[in-house]
Design a protein around this motif. Structure first.
Motif, PDB file in Angstrom:
ATOM      1  N   PRO A 299       0.801  -1.226   0.000  1.00  0.00           N
ATOM      2  CA  PRO A 299       0.000   0.000   0.000  1.00  0.00           C
ATOM      3  C   PRO A 299       0.836   1.280   0.000  1.00  0.00           C
ATOM      4  CG  PRO A 299      -0.902  -1.597   1.538  1.00  0.00           C
ATOM      5  CD  PRO A 299       0.417  -2.147   1.078  1.00  0.00           C
ATOM      6  N   GLY A 300       0.442   2.208  -0.883  1.00  0.00           N
ATOM      7  CA  GLY A 300       1.088   3.512  -0.939  1.00  0.00           C
ATOM      8  C   GLY A 300       2.473   3.507  -1.549  1.00  0.00           C
ATOM      9  N   ASP A 301       2.889   2.388  -2.115  1.00  0.00           N
ATOM     10  CA  ASP A 301       4.253   2.254  -2.618  1.00  0.00           C
ATOM     11  C   ASP A 301       4.335   2.606  -4.093  1.00  0.00           C
ATOM     12  OD1 ASP A 301       6.950   1.682  -2.343  1.00  0.00           O
ATOM     13  OD2 ASP A 301       6.584  -0.251  -1.373  1.00  0.00           O
ATOM     14  N   GLU A 302       5.545   2.958  -4.532  1.00  0.00           N
ATOM     15  CA  GLU A 302       5.838   3.085  -5.949  1.00  0.00           C
ATOM     16  C   GLU A 302       6.228   1.710  -6.486  1.00  0.00           C
ATOM     17  OE1 GLU A 302       8.968   5.934  -5.182  1.00  0.00           O
ATOM     18  OE2 GLU A 302       7.901   7.406  -6.398  1.00  0.00           O
ATOM     19  N   THR A 303       5.860   1.419  -7.711  1.00  0.00           N
ATOM     20  CA  THR A 303       6.235   0.153  -8.337  1.00  0.00           C
ATOM     21  C   THR A 303       7.353   0.418  -9.326  1.00  0.00           C
ATOM     22  OG1 THR A 303       3.942  -0.577  -8.153  1.00  0.00           O
ATOM     23  CG2 THR A 303       5.398  -1.881  -9.544  1.00  0.00           C
ATOM     24  N   ARG A 304       8.483  -0.241  -9.119  1.00  0.00           N
ATOM     25  CA  ARG A 304       9.643  -0.025  -9.980  1.00  0.00           C
ATOM     26  C   ARG A 304       9.578  -0.848 -11.265  1.00  0.00           C
ATOM     27  NH1 ARG A 304      10.147   4.325  -7.834  1.00  0.00           N
ATOM     28  NH2 ARG A 304      11.298   4.587  -5.897  1.00  0.00           N
ATOM     29  N   ARG A 305       8.946  -2.021 -11.180  1.00  0.00           N
ATOM     30  CA  ARG A 305       8.845  -2.864 -12.371  1.00  0.00           C
ATOM     31  C   ARG A 305       7.733  -3.880 -12.160  1.00  0.00           C
ATOM     32  NH1 ARG A 305      12.429  -4.022 -16.581  1.00  0.00           N
ATOM     33  NH2 ARG A 305      11.964  -5.947 -17.714  1.00  0.00           N
ATOM     34  N   LEU A 306       7.069  -4.269 -13.267  1.00  0.00           N
ATOM     35  CA  LEU A 306       6.111  -5.366 -13.275  1.00  0.00           C
ATOM     36  C   LEU A 306       6.611  -6.427 -14.248  1.00  0.00           C
ATOM     37  CD1 LEU A 306       2.656  -3.540 -13.423  1.00  0.00           C
ATOM     38  CD2 LEU A 306       3.625  -4.752 -11.465  1.00  0.00           C
ATOM     39  N   GLN A 307       6.428  -7.696 -13.868  1.00  0.00           N
ATOM     40  CA  GLN A 307       6.868  -8.796 -14.729  1.00  0.00           C
ATOM     41  C   GLN A 307       5.896  -9.960 -14.580  1.00  0.00           C
ATOM     42  OE1 GLN A 307      10.092  -8.621 -16.319  1.00  0.00           O
ATOM     43  NE2 GLN A 307       9.757 -10.532 -17.426  1.00  0.00           N
ATOM     44  N   LEU A 308       5.380 -10.457 -15.694  1.00  0.00           N
ATOM     45  CA  LEU A 308       4.552 -11.658 -15.664  1.00  0.00           C
ATOM     46  C   LEU A 308       5.462 -12.876 -15.631  1.00  0.00           C
ATOM     47  CD1 LEU A 308       1.881 -10.465 -18.158  1.00  0.00           C
ATOM     48  CD2 LEU A 308       1.315 -11.538 -15.964  1.00  0.00           C
ATOM     49  N   LEU A 309       5.338 -13.678 -14.559  1.00  0.00           N
ATOM     50  CA  LEU A 309       6.125 -14.897 -14.450  1.00  0.00           C
ATOM     51  C   LEU A 309       5.487 -16.043 -15.214  1.00  0.00           C
ATOM     52  CD1 LEU A 309       7.204 -14.729 -10.701  1.00  0.00           C
ATOM     53  CD2 LEU A 309       8.480 -13.988 -12.715  1.00  0.00           C
ATOM     54  N   ASP A 310       4.154 -16.058 -15.241  1.00  0.00           N
ATOM     55  CA  ASP A 310       3.387 -17.007 -16.030  1.00  0.00           C
ATOM     56  C   ASP A 310       2.020 -16.378 -16.278  1.00  0.00           C
ATOM     57  OD1 ASP A 310       1.710 -17.592 -13.712  1.00  0.00           O
ATOM     58  OD2 ASP A 310       3.308 -18.906 -13.012  1.00  0.00           O
ATOM     59  N   ASP A 311       1.091 -17.147 -16.822  1.00  0.00           N
ATOM     60  CA  ASP A 311      -0.220 -16.586 -17.166  1.00  0.00           C
ATOM     61  C   ASP A 311      -0.985 -16.066 -15.957  1.00  0.00           C
ATOM     62  OD1 ASP A 311       0.244 -17.163 -19.788  1.00  0.00           O
ATOM     63  OD2 ASP A 311      -0.915 -19.039 -19.799  1.00  0.00           O
ATOM     64  N   ASP A 312      -0.664 -16.573 -14.782  1.00  0.00           N
ATOM     65  CA  ASP A 312      -1.465 -16.254 -13.600  1.00  0.00           C
ATOM     66  C   ASP A 312      -0.717 -15.506 -12.505  1.00  0.00           C
ATOM     67  OD1 ASP A 312      -3.720 -17.664 -14.660  1.00  0.00           O
ATOM     68  OD2 ASP A 312      -2.722 -19.546 -14.096  1.00  0.00           O
ATOM     69  N   THR A 313       0.582 -15.266 -12.679  1.00  0.00           N
ATOM     70  CA  THR A 313       1.371 -14.673 -11.598  1.00  0.00           C
ATOM     71  C   THR A 313       2.067 -13.406 -12.073  1.00  0.00           C
ATOM     72  OG1 THR A 313       1.798 -16.883 -10.724  1.00  0.00           O
ATOM     73  CG2 THR A 313       3.128 -15.074  -9.844  1.00  0.00           C
ATOM     74  N   LEU A 314       1.806 -12.306 -11.367  1.00  0.00           N
ATOM     75  CA  LEU A 314       2.433 -11.012 -11.649  1.00  0.00           C
ATOM     76  C   LEU A 314       3.412 -10.706 -10.529  1.00  0.00           C
ATOM     77  CD1 LEU A 314       2.377  -8.523 -13.571  1.00  0.00           C
ATOM     78  CD2 LEU A 314       0.662  -7.528 -12.023  1.00  0.00           C
ATOM     79  N   LEU A 315       4.642 -10.387 -10.904  1.00  0.00           N
ATOM     80  CA  LEU A 315       5.688 -10.037  -9.944  1.00  0.00           C
ATOM     81  C   LEU A 315       5.894  -8.532  -9.975  1.00  0.00           C
ATOM     82  CD1 LEU A 315       8.081 -10.788  -8.035  1.00  0.00           C
ATOM     83  CD2 LEU A 315       9.481 -11.051 -10.099  1.00  0.00           C
ATOM     84  N   GLY A 316       5.901  -7.918  -8.794  1.00  0.00           N
ATOM     85  CA  GLY A 316       6.119  -6.478  -8.691  1.00  0.00           C
ATOM     86  C   GLY A 316       7.292  -6.152  -7.784  1.00  0.00           C
ATOM     87  N   PHE A 317       7.964  -5.065  -8.087  1.00  0.00           N
ATOM     88  CA  PHE A 317       9.103  -4.594  -7.301  1.00  0.00           C
ATOM     89  C   PHE A 317       8.722  -3.253  -6.674  1.00  0.00           C
ATOM     90  CE2 PHE A 317      10.703  -7.421 -10.487  1.00  0.00           C
ATOM     91  CZ  PHE A 317      11.712  -8.143  -9.859  1.00  0.00           C
ATOM     92  N   ALA A 318       8.741  -3.191  -5.350  1.00  0.00           N
ATOM     93  CA  ALA A 318       8.306  -2.006  -4.612  1.00  0.00           C
ATOM     94  C   ALA A 318       9.497  -1.101  -4.309  1.00  0.00           C
ATOM     95  CB  ALA A 318       7.619  -2.420  -3.313  1.00  0.00           C
ATOM     96  N   GLY A 319       9.334   0.196  -4.569  1.00  0.00           N
ATOM     97  CA  GLY A 319      10.418   1.147  -4.369  1.00  0.00           C
ATOM     98  C   GLY A 319      10.912   1.220  -2.937  1.00  0.00           C
ATOM     99  N   SER A 320      10.069   0.933  -1.970  1.00  0.00           N
ATOM    100  CA  SER A 320      10.469   1.003  -0.565  1.00  0.00           C
ATOM    101  C   SER A 320      11.460  -0.093  -0.195  1.00  0.00           C
ATOM    102  CB  SER A 320       9.240   0.893   0.339  1.00  0.00           C
ATOM    103  OG  SER A 320       8.586  -0.345   0.132  1.00  0.00           O
ATOM    104  N   GLY A 321      11.587  -1.112  -1.077  1.00  0.00           N
ATOM    105  CA  GLY A 321      12.522  -2.198  -0.805  1.00  0.00           C
ATOM    106  C   GLY A 321      11.819  -3.520  -0.589  1.00  0.00           C
ATOM    107  N   GLY A 322      10.996  -3.921  -1.539  1.00  0.00           N
ATOM    108  CA  GLY A 322      10.262  -5.178  -1.409  1.00  0.00           C
ATOM    109  C   GLY A 322       9.893  -5.754  -2.756  1.00  0.00           C
ATOM    110  N   MET A 323       9.420  -7.015  -2.728  1.00  0.00           N
ATOM    111  CA  MET A 323       8.885  -7.679  -3.904  1.00  0.00           C
ATOM    112  C   MET A 323       7.554  -8.292  -3.532  1.00  0.00           C
ATOM    113  SD  MET A 323      12.334  -9.613  -5.226  1.00  0.00           S
ATOM    114  CE  MET A 323      11.434 -10.532  -6.481  1.00  0.00           C
TER     115      MET A 323
END
Length: 654
Positions: A299-323
């Motif tokens: 919540p409230g975070d910036e997203t540095r990148r989005l990546q689809l790992l497969d048809d059903d899974t989205l991976l996000g990288f949070a600017g605060s220091g998380g995935m």
């Protein structure tokens, strides 16, 4: 006789304790006390995914760290520093990352350099410099043949880099006056560049370098992707969906907030996150609006990148220091803190500081707040929804002005609970200064717009109801960098900046100071103290004088008589920073010249040097009541420093 001597000694004792000997002892006492890193961070900027691993680069550390994360275990398996390149300055992070030929490529700031990392060998190489210190490689993309394209700041250009040969090509000026190529994408024939200042999507021919505008958006272009024969570009809350030849343009709107970043699935579905909430949305060509897919994974975070790992899974990288991992079928997500996963944390350059006397020192970092408890000596850290650009206390709460959302939040001094008060809106996403006026019970905020606009705003915030009255353009054609309350209350003094958001040419040549009545809600007067000086960094009122420090004019400082509105004192400091008042005196903390502190009187008197230039925003000093000791930085350490005007100048050693 003995009794008489004792009486005389008792009478003399106060003078002895406060006389020259006592003062000399005070000046010889430990002048600098260090309390370790002021703000620790695991914040990240760039991110990339390759062959079951994620790669991220830290933000604000010197040197920045590239971390390799095994996506199966969700743990950091190795980390390597990015070495300093030959250009002046040092890298502190990398917004731009791309994968080509099995290697990870990294574009850094504030030196705009290109590096490679070989996962097979663990070797990092410096490849190329695209400019001088103060520049950014904002974006990086690999074409199908592995050729890399970098978008840079402040020259607003796209560079081509061929990994096999090291050859570099510069495509020149893409739009007159543009500074930011914030996003790039590439296919076999073209490079697509998103321009932040001008809000344009342009296409560059890889064959001959010809530039063509494909579309223009309502705001800066912050993200670009290509799929098939279509190009997608995020412009504020609008997604531009256009064919690669500029035809068949369609637009979809995000109902709330702005589009942060996006990615495209194999079937052409676009997934995007929104600011400021961090929610996930979906779009398909032909739809008029986005559909919300999931609540914010961070919540409230910036997203540095989005990546689809497969048809059903989205991976996000949070600017605060998380995935985070999002199941697109259910909307359920999981979050992993990168420090917990093994990312090496380190000291960052702080955003802001606030002393709560006899209780704690608060230091604002990137998406965090670090607290030194003065009663126990213990430290703690908690999350903030952005960068606290400035802090002020009212009773048992601290109020923070946040970037990049333009939100005002409160922090409970007893529980550390963070709650939103409201958003400034009106495009005012760069709040620089916040103060509390006890006479009216209101918070006042000085802000600048984001992007190619000139008018900033004075915002008046009711901390009890959350009502925010925004006076945009209170100084016409200027943003606001600073403000200072009249000691009697009810009037706030404003310091302007003719450059505004910085993305459009100024129409004024001199920055103003002004007085604003908080009860009548009207501007009382406005003057330009020195012709040709364009930006006030800070202003402060003391004893009928308004002191001001200019930013872009070699540290010029002034004292303006409020009765006559004329400059009665003027001088030069080593640089710019913030002003503070204490015991009826005015002090300035500045960048450059080693990092200095001054007392401003008939002239500027140096009190300390060697404090360093490690503030992210503006150097500050926070005096303890009844003392000449002030909380500030020594390098990147939190420090309590003697700033006694009666003592010789202090030199702080590393």
């Amino acid at each position: 006789m003995i009794r008489s001597s004792l009486v005389v000694l008792a009478a003399l004792l106060p003078a002895l304790l406060t006389g020259p000997a006592a003062q000399a002892a005070a000046c010889e006492a430990p002048a600098v006390e260090r309390f370790g890193p002021a703000s620790l961070t695991g914040a990240i900027v760039g991110a990339a995914v390759h062959d079951g691993h994620a790669y991220v680069v830290t933000r604000g550390l010197k040197p920045p760290v590239l971390a390799d994360i095994d996506l199966a275990t969700r743990k950091v398996v190795r980390s390597v520093p990015l070495p300093d390149g030959p250009a002046a300055g040092e890298p502190e992070g990398a917004w731009a990352m791309a994968v080509s030929g099995g290697k990870i490529y990294v574009g850094t700031y504030p030196v705009p350099d290109l590096y490679s990392f070989d996962p097979a060998t663990g070797v990092v190489r410096h490849l190329q410099s695209f400019g001088k210190n103060g520049g950014f490689v904002w974006s990086l993309a690999a074409a199908p043949d592995g050729t890399l394209y970098a978008g840079t700041y402040p020259d607003g250009r796209v560079r081509e880099y061929v990994p096999g040969t090291g050859a570099v090509r510069d495509f020149g000026v893409l739009a007159q006056g543009e500074r930011y190529v914030r996003a790039v994408a590439a296919d076999a024939a073209h490079v697509y560049a998103g321009l932040l200042d001008k809000g344009k999507l342009v296409r560059i021919s890889r064959a001959d370098g010809a530039v063509r505008e494909l579309a223009s958006g309502p705001a800066g272009i912050g993200a670009v992707a290509e799929h098939g024969d279509r190009v997608l570009a995020a412009s504020g809350s609008v997604l531009i969906d256009v064919r690669e030849d500029g035809t068949d343009e369609r637009r979809a709107t995000l109902p709330d907030g702005t589009i942060d970043t996006l990615t495209v699935a194999a079937d052409g579905t676009v997934y995007a996150t929104s600011r400021p909430d961090g929610a996930v949305h979906r779009y398909r060509t032909g739809e008029a609006a986005f559909t919300k897919v999931a609540d914010p994974p961070s919540p409230g975070d910036e997203t540095r990148r989005l990546q689809l790992l497969d048809d059903d899974t989205l991976l996000g990288f949070a600017g605060s220091g998380g995935m985070w991992w999002l199941d697109l079928r259910t909307g359920a997500s999981t979050f992993s803190d990168l420090i917990d996963a093994g990312l090496p944390a380190g000291p960052e350059r702080p955003q802001s500081m606030l002393l709560v006397p006899n209780r704690a020192v608060y230091v604002g970092g990137h998406f965090s707040m670090e607290v030194l408890d003065l009663r126990t000596g213990g430290k703690r850290r908690f999350r903030m929804p952005g960068e606290p650009k400035d802090l002020v206390r009212r009773g048992e709460k601290i109020y923070a002005a946040m970037y990049p959302s333009g939100q005002i939040v409160s922090v409970d001094l007893r529980t550390d609970e963070v709650r939103g008060v409201g958003f400034l809106g009106h495009g005012q996403q760069r709040p620089w200064d916040i103060e509390y006026d006890p006479a009216t019970g209101k918070l006042v905020v000085a802000s600048a717009p984001l992007g190619a606009r000139l008018n900033g705003a004075l915002s008046v915030v009711d901390p009890d109801t959350g009502r925010i009255d925004v006076y945009e353009g209170v100084l016409p054609d200027q943003s606001l960098m600073s403000l200072s309350l009249d000691p009697r209350g009810g009037v706030v003094y404003l310091g302007g900046d003719v450059l505004g958001g910085g993305g459009t040419p100024p129409v004024r040549t001199s920055a103003s100071v002004a007085a604003f009545d908080l009860r009548a809600r009207e501007l009382l007067w406005q003057v330009d103290p020195i012709a040709g000086h364009r930006t006030f960094q800070d202003v402060k009122v003391q004893d009928g004088l308004l002191y001001g420090v200019y930013k872009r004019d070699s540290g010029t400082w002034i004292a303006l008589d409020l009765a006559t509105r004329t400059v009665v004192r003027q001088g030069k400091l080593s640089g710019y920073g913030e002003l503070t008042t204490h015991r009826g005196r005015v002090f300035a903390s500045t960048f450059f010249g080693g990092g200095n502190a001054y007392e401003l009187g008939a002239e500027a008197r140096l009190l300390a040097t060697g404090l360093g230039d490690e503030w992210y925003t503006n150097p500050q000093a926070h005096f303890e009541p009844g003392s000449w000791r002030a909380w500030t930085l020594a390098g990147r350490d939190l420090a309590r420093v003697r700033l006694d005007p009666r003592c010789p100048p202090l030199t702080v050693t590393p």
